[in-house]
Design a protein around this motif. Structure first.
Motif, PDB file in Angstrom:
ATOM      1  N   GLY B  53      20.486  36.970  59.140  1.00 30.67           N
ATOM      2  CA  GLY B  53      20.019  38.349  59.042  1.00 30.67           C
ATOM      3  C   GLY B  53      20.379  38.960  57.706  1.00 30.67           C
ATOM      4  O   GLY B  53      19.594  39.683  57.094  1.00 30.67           O
ATOM      5  N   GLU B  54      21.580  38.636  57.235  1.00 30.19           N
ATOM      6  CA  GLU B  54      22.021  39.184  55.960  1.00 30.19           C
ATOM      7  C   GLU B  54      21.288  38.523  54.794  1.00 30.19           C
ATOM      8  O   GLU B  54      20.929  39.170  53.813  1.00 30.19           O
ATOM      9  CB  GLU B  54      23.512  38.918  55.838  1.00 30.19           C
ATOM     10  N   TYR B  55      21.018  37.227  54.942  1.00 24.70           N
ATOM     11  CA  TYR B  55      20.478  36.434  53.841  1.00 24.70           C
ATOM     12  C   TYR B  55      18.992  36.711  53.620  1.00 24.70           C
ATOM     13  O   TYR B  55      18.508  36.661  52.498  1.00 24.70           O
ATOM     14  CB  TYR B  55      20.697  34.973  54.182  1.00 24.70           C
ATOM     15  N   LEU B  56      18.255  36.974  54.733  1.00 24.87           N
ATOM     16  CA  LEU B  56      16.817  37.215  54.610  1.00 24.87           C
ATOM     17  C   LEU B  56      16.608  38.625  54.109  1.00 24.87           C
ATOM     18  O   LEU B  56      16.365  39.551  54.860  1.00 24.87           O
ATOM     19  CB  LEU B  56      16.135  37.000  55.951  1.00 24.87           C
ATOM     20  N   SER B  57      16.688  38.760  52.795  1.00 24.11           N
ATOM     21  CA  SER B  57      16.650  40.082  52.189  1.00 24.11           C
ATOM     22  C   SER B  57      15.207  40.454  51.902  1.00 24.11           C
ATOM     23  O   SER B  57      14.275  39.789  52.328  1.00 24.11           O
ATOM     24  CB  SER B  57      17.435  40.033  50.886  1.00 24.11           C
ATOM     25  N   ALA B  58      15.052  41.528  51.160  1.00 23.96           N
ATOM     26  CA  ALA B  58      13.726  41.926  50.701  1.00 23.96           C
ATOM     27  C   ALA B  58      13.057  40.781  49.958  1.00 23.96           C
ATOM     28  O   ALA B  58      11.853  40.578  50.059  1.00 23.96           O
ATOM     29  CB  ALA B  58      13.851  43.138  49.790  1.00 23.96           C
ATOM     30  N   ALA B  59      13.870  39.997  49.225  1.00 25.54           N
ATOM     31  CA  ALA B  59      13.299  38.898  48.454  1.00 25.54           C
ATOM     32  C   ALA B  59      12.606  37.908  49.362  1.00 25.54           C
ATOM     33  O   ALA B  59      11.611  37.295  48.981  1.00 25.54           O
ATOM     34  CB  ALA B  59      14.398  38.199  47.667  1.00 25.54           C
ATOM     35  N   SER B  60      13.152  37.722  50.571  1.00 21.32           N
ATOM     36  CA  SER B  60      12.510  36.792  51.484  1.00 21.32           C
ATOM     37  C   SER B  60      11.404  37.464  52.268  1.00 21.32           C
ATOM     38  O   SER B  60      10.341  36.910  52.470  1.00 21.32           O
ATOM     39  CB  SER B  60      13.544  36.224  52.460  1.00 21.32           C
ATOM     40  N   PHE B  61      11.668  38.668  52.733  1.00 17.35           N
ATOM     41  CA  PHE B  61      10.732  39.314  53.643  1.00 17.35           C
ATOM     42  C   PHE B  61       9.463  39.747  52.912  1.00 17.35           C
ATOM     43  O   PHE B  61       8.363  39.577  53.405  1.00 17.35           O
ATOM     44  CB  PHE B  61      11.401  40.522  54.304  1.00 17.35           C
ATOM     45  N   LEU B  62       9.619  40.331  51.735  1.00 14.96           N
ATOM     46  CA  LEU B  62       8.453  40.784  50.977  1.00 14.96           C
ATOM     47  C   LEU B  62       8.160  39.872  49.800  1.00 14.96           C
ATOM     48  O   LEU B  62       7.018  39.590  49.483  1.00 14.96           O
ATOM     49  CB  LEU B  62       8.694  42.203  50.442  1.00 14.96           C
ATOM     50  N   GLY B  63       9.233  39.420  49.133  1.00 14.12           N
ATOM     51  CA  GLY B  63       9.069  38.748  47.850  1.00 14.12           C
ATOM     52  C   GLY B  63       8.390  37.405  47.932  1.00 14.12           C
ATOM     53  O   GLY B  63       7.566  37.069  47.078  1.00 14.12           O
ATOM     54  N   ILE B 400       5.187  47.540  62.474  1.00 14.68           N
ATOM     55  CA  ILE B 400       6.169  46.486  62.781  1.00 14.68           C
ATOM     56  C   ILE B 400       6.682  45.865  61.486  1.00 14.68           C
ATOM     57  O   ILE B 400       7.886  45.669  61.297  1.00 14.68           O
ATOM     58  CB  ILE B 400       5.519  45.409  63.678  1.00 14.68           C
ATOM     59  N   VAL B 401       5.738  45.571  60.561  1.00 15.36           N
ATOM     60  CA  VAL B 401       6.145  44.972  59.289  1.00 15.36           C
ATOM     61  C   VAL B 401       7.078  45.912  58.524  1.00 15.36           C
ATOM     62  O   VAL B 401       8.104  45.492  57.984  1.00 15.36           O
ATOM     63  CB  VAL B 401       4.908  44.636  58.438  1.00 15.36           C
ATOM     64  N   ALA B 402       6.714  47.185  58.519  1.00 14.02           N
ATOM     65  CA  ALA B 402       7.544  48.153  57.789  1.00 14.02           C
ATOM     66  C   ALA B 402       8.954  48.182  58.354  1.00 14.02           C
ATOM     67  O   ALA B 402       9.947  48.206  57.609  1.00 14.02           O
ATOM     68  CB  ALA B 402       6.906  49.535  57.869  1.00 14.02           C
ATOM     69  N   ALA B 403       9.043  48.165  59.703  1.00  8.48           N
ATOM     70  CA  ALA B 403      10.372  48.181  60.322  1.00  8.48           C
ATOM     71  C   ALA B 403      11.152  46.937  59.936  1.00  8.48           C
ATOM     72  O   ALA B 403      12.353  47.003  59.646  1.00  8.48           O
ATOM     73  CB  ALA B 403      10.224  48.272  61.842  1.00  8.48           C
ATOM     74  N   GLY B 404      10.464  45.780  59.912  1.00  9.31           N
ATOM     75  CA  GLY B 404      11.142  44.545  59.536  1.00  9.31           C
ATOM     76  C   GLY B 404      11.659  44.603  58.107  1.00  9.31           C
ATOM     77  O   GLY B 404      12.788  44.190  57.821  1.00  9.31           O
ATOM     78  N   ALA B 405      10.818  45.117  57.207  1.00  5.89           N
ATOM     79  CA  ALA B 405      11.251  45.212  55.811  1.00  5.89           C
ATOM     80  C   ALA B 405      12.469  46.121  55.691  1.00  5.89           C
ATOM     81  O   ALA B 405      13.428  45.820  54.973  1.00  5.89           O
ATOM     82  CB  ALA B 405      10.111  45.761  54.959  1.00  5.89           C
ATOM     83  N   PHE B 406      12.444  47.201  56.442  1.00  6.84           N
ATOM     84  CA  PHE B 406      13.567  48.132  56.381  1.00  6.84           C
ATOM     85  C   PHE B 406      14.837  47.476  56.920  1.00  6.84           C
ATOM     86  O   PHE B 406      15.921  47.640  56.357  1.00  6.84           O
ATOM     87  CB  PHE B 406      13.217  49.384  57.186  1.00  6.84           C
ATOM     88  N   ALA B 407      14.673  46.698  58.013  1.00  4.95           N
ATOM     89  CA  ALA B 407      15.825  45.960  58.545  1.00  4.95           C
ATOM     90  C   ALA B 407      16.368  44.997  57.500  1.00  4.95           C
ATOM     91  O   ALA B 407      17.582  44.805  57.385  1.00  4.95           O
ATOM     92  CB  ALA B 407      15.413  45.203  59.805  1.00  4.95           C
ATOM     93  N   ALA B 408      15.456  44.403  56.713  1.00  7.95           N
ATOM     94  CA  ALA B 408      15.905  43.470  55.679  1.00  7.95           C
ATOM     95  C   ALA B 408      16.783  44.172  54.647  1.00  7.95           C
ATOM     96  O   ALA B 408      17.846  43.675  54.277  1.00  7.95           O
ATOM     97  CB  ALA B 408      14.696  42.836  54.989  1.00  7.95           C
ATOM     98  N   PHE B 409      16.363  45.367  54.227  1.00  2.56           N
ATOM     99  CA  PHE B 409      17.196  46.091  53.252  1.00  2.56           C
ATOM    100  C   PHE B 409      18.542  46.440  53.855  1.00  2.56           C
ATOM    101  O   PHE B 409      19.577  46.291  53.212  1.00  2.56           O
ATOM    102  CB  PHE B 409      16.523  47.384  52.796  1.00  2.56           C
ATOM    103  N   LEU B 410      18.508  46.907  55.097  1.00  2.00           N
ATOM    104  CA  LEU B 410      19.757  47.370  55.703  1.00  2.00           C
ATOM    105  C   LEU B 410      20.753  46.232  55.860  1.00  2.00           C
ATOM    106  O   LEU B 410      21.917  46.353  55.484  1.00  2.00           O
ATOM    107  CB  LEU B 410      19.474  48.000  57.068  1.00  2.00           C
ATOM    108  N   SER B 411      20.299  45.084  56.420  1.00  2.30           N
ATOM    109  CA  SER B 411      21.276  44.048  56.733  1.00  2.30           C
ATOM    110  C   SER B 411      21.833  43.424  55.465  1.00  2.30           C
ATOM    111  O   SER B 411      23.040  43.197  55.362  1.00  2.30           O
ATOM    112  CB  SER B 411      20.674  42.994  57.644  1.00  2.30           C
TER     113      SER B 411
END
Lengths: 142, 599
Positions: B53-63, B400-411
């Motif tokens: 959860g911590e590792y899958l950052s914005a770079a993974s989720f969006l990048g 749903i995607v937006a929430a996931g991206a936000f979770a990525a930044f937070l974790s």
């Protein structure tokens, strides 16, 4: 800070962590209740390990060498495998034309295949490493 | 408008769950070991979910999807490398690092090498890597919120910083473990469900005016498109002449009305608006393939592309094991065996995740070629649902995607803040819980400040830079420290300084080059191929030259790192330094009896 004490640790914290063997104990109190059954010899081996007598040090060196051999072998295989791919794609561009089920092979090779392979290699290492450790504990115990 | 409301409510829901789980986790957190390493009682599978959860950052989720859209098949090296890094971590670092009993990376360095100097240098690089990783997270958070709601870019970063800091203040590592584990599954859902839905949409109506990927020619717009260049100067390459309408500045000259572009490179100033007709070729941001052929075939960029790929493989394979926020999670395992199992489980969880961004990247190539003009490809995942499904369904999927991206930044940001605050509070301050809290606030402020000041580049690229820094500093320190008796603190410090110094210099040069027209060659934007071997060699050579500085107790330390857990050699350094009197007594007691227990 002089040249000599720069390399030395802060004594209290470090000794607390290293424990008694850091200060080379002459004598060790042995609680009888703990040494049931055949653990008399095990205890002696553990003390040998802790005090790093020549036997103890040899045992640890062998364990480390075994683990490092496993780790290095697998890491090397994976790294070589990964490094061969770009140069192959570069030298043999026609691979890009081949398709399975309409998907070009490079996409499958990079997008799908690596993940199960990496997990598999990790699984093999975990099994090897735990076997080495079990063997080591058994040897100390016997 | 509806879409904005759905997305905002999804984001608020994620933030609320984050707070709630953080609160639940931190109710019992009150000692320094709680804040630093969650009392070392996290079971392997939960820790693995938290690490993923911590590792899958914005770079993974969006990048990753964005890079696939831009660079095609060669971008797949990012997810492969990000995952392979955990294999290296499992092979060389996981179990011995946990058995060292250290509570931060600098603490490990001091424990192994017996020098306070090496600790100070490590502290410096931990803070560098942490901040370098944190800044793109916050910047991408701004981008996400702007893309979804139109709020200004600084707002998203500020919100993420505030939520993370408040959560970490409450319970440190203990608070964020549950949060991160939950966010892994949240993110997996938030990328898997949209991928399935959009893929079905694609199968149901494969063409819909999009250019098929089997067409080898230049990329073309499926429909008429109007594009405004955002905050930075963009250079685009035109491969086939086209006619378009512009208003703004091209190549530094004012331009207005209909123009004809022949083959070549054009420089677009911020605020310039371009209007394309349907079917006209897409000018592609400089450095990326302009034709479908080059996009779908690997290694079409020549020798410099090849070097860049190898550098990336090196940086990600060896860099993961040096990332302080990843390592700090391994200290929370109960013992070395659990640490190993955690790393293996992470390989499984990451493999599961990374299938999906690739598919989304390919879909956005079909539906969103306009992102190639201004290079804003990180937005692809966010824009895809509504482009493919312009109805209620698309809005919900988008939420749903937006929430996931936000979770990525937070974790990711939580993990980074905890690891940096942990190091700052124990190495620069006395290490009480109060210091940890101050360090958290301080870290948050510095990160958000830098995020607002520095220019934004692709999340994956900046993150790749911090991988390069980790691979050139902590990777050699850990690998040599764990497996080689000969390492000395002088050698370690020299290696850290040279390896880290080279990467930081390269980073500065490439930031300058990004302001002045992207002239930096591949080995500067992706320096790992050179800096990692240099750091290893320097550590080894200097250690050999200073052989008498090898710690006298090196054999006992290596015993401690490698002896199987049942023999009971693990000693917890965090309790030894910060524990309550009661915990210390228990530790001493264990130690006295330790030698007697073999099982």
């Amino acid at each position: 800070m002089s040249r000599h004490d720069a390399g030395k640790p802060e004594p209290p914290a470090r000794e607390a962590w290293l424990g008694e063997q850091g200060s080379r104990p002459r004598r060790r109190r042995v609680v009888l209740a703990d040494s049931t059954k055949k653990s008399g010899k095990a205890l002696r081996t553990i003390i040998e390990l802790e005090e790093q007598t020549s036997v103890g040090e040899k045992l640890v060196r062998d364990l480390i060498r075994q683990q490092l051999k496993s780790a290095f072998g697998l890491a090397f295989a994976v790294l070589i495998g990964m490094c061969l791919l770009p140069i192959t794609f570069y030298l043999v561009p026609s691979i890009g034309e081949l398709k399975i089920l309409g998907i070009p092979i490079p996409w499958l090779v990079l997008g799908l295949a690596p993940f199960p392979i990496l997990y598999g290699v990790g699984w093999i290492f975990r099994r090897q490493a735990e076997r080495h450790e079990r063997d080591f504990v058994n040897m100390v115990d016997r | 408008m509806n879409a904005t409301i759905y997305s905002l409510s999804a984001i608020v829901a994620v933030a609320a769950v984050t707070f709630l789980l953080g609160y639940v986790g931190s109710r019992k957190a009150n000692t320094t070991p709680d804040f630093l390493v969650a009392r070392r009682a996290i079971p392997a599978t939960r820790n693995a979910a938290a690490i993923s959860g911590e590792y899958l950052s914005a770079a993974s989720f969006l990048g990753v999807a964005g890079l696939v859209l831009k660079d095609g098949v060669d971008a797949l090296w990012y997810p492969v490398g990000f995952t392979a890094g955990y294999l290296a971590l499992l092979l060389f670092v996981a179990a011995p690092l946990r058995r060292s009993g250290a509570y931060t990376l600098p603490d490990f360095a001091e424990a192994r090498l017996g020098s306070v100097n090496v600790r100070h240098f490590s502290t410096f690089f931990v803070v560098c890597i942490g901040v370098l990783y944190l800044v793109p997270q916050l910047q991408s958070a701004g981008l996400t919120l702007t893309t979804i709601t139109g709020l200004p870019a600084w707002f998203g970063g500020l919100i993420v910083t505030a939520i993370v800091v408040v959560n970490v203040l409450g319970g440190g590592m203990r608070a964020i473990t549950l949060v991160q584990a939950f966010q892994y599954w949240g993110k997996l859902f938030a990328i898997a469900a949209p991928t399935f839905v959009l893929f079905v949409v694609f199968l149901a109506s494969p063409d819909r005016g999009t250019q098929p990927l089997s067409d080898d020619g230049v990329v073309r717009f499926p429909q008429a498109e109007k594009i405004t260049v955002a905050e930075q100067v963009v250079k685009v390459r035109v491969d086939e002449p086209l006619r378009l309408k512009v208003s703004g500045r091209i190549d530094g000259r004012n331009a207005d009305g209909s123009v004809y572009w022949s083959r070549g490179v054009y420089e677009l100033s911020p605020g310039t608006t371009l209007e394309f007709t349907a079917g006209s070729p897409v000018p592609v941001v400089e450095g990326s393939p302009t034709t479908n052929r080059d996009w779908s075939r690997p290694q079409t960029g020549g020798i410099s592309e090849l070097i860049r790929t190898y550098s990336l493989i090196f940086a990600t394979f060896l860099g993961t094991m040096g990332l302080p926020h990843v390592l700090v999670r391994f200290y929370t395992n109960p013992d070395g065996k659990a640490a190993r199992r955690t790393a293996l489980h992470v390989l499984y969880l990451l493999g599961l995740f990374y299938i999906f961004p690739t598919v989304l990247g390919v879909l956005s190539k079909l539906y969103l070629p306009q992102l190639l003009v201004n290079g804003n490809t990180d937005a692809a995942v966010l824009m895809l649902p509504e482009t493919m499904l312009p109805n209620l369904g698309g809005q919900i999927v988008g939420a749903i995607v937006a929430a996931g991206a936000f979770a990525a930044f937070l974790s990711t940001s939580s993990g980074l803040v905890v690891s940096v605050a942990g190091v700052v509070s124990t190495d620069i301050m006395p290490g009480k819980v109060r210091d940890f809290r101050w360090a958290t606030v301080f870290t948050g402020l510095v990160a958000i400040g830098l995020a607002l000041l520095l220019p934004r580049s692709d999340a994956s690229l900046t993150v790749a830079m911090s991988f390069a820094l980790a691979a050139s500093t902590f990777c050699p320190l850990l690998v040599l420290g764990i497996w080689w008796r000969g390492l000395t603190w002088v050698g370690a410090v020299c290696g850290l300084v040279v390896g880290g110094g080279l990467v930081i210099t390269a980073q500065v040069v490439s930031v300058v080059s990004s302001y002045t027209g992207r002239w930096a060659p591949a080995f500067i934007t992706q320096p790992a191929l050179i800096t990692v071997p240099v750091a290893f060699i320097i550590m080894i050579v200097v250690s050999k030259a200073t052989r008498r500085r090898v710690p006298a107790d090196v054999s006992q330390i290596l015993l401690r790192l490698h002896a199987p857990d049942p023999l009971g050699f693990i000693q917890d350094r965090s309790i030894a330094r910060f524990g309550t009197a009661e915990e210390k007594a228990r530790l001493a007691d264990d130690k006295r009896r330790g030698a007697g227990r073999t099982r």
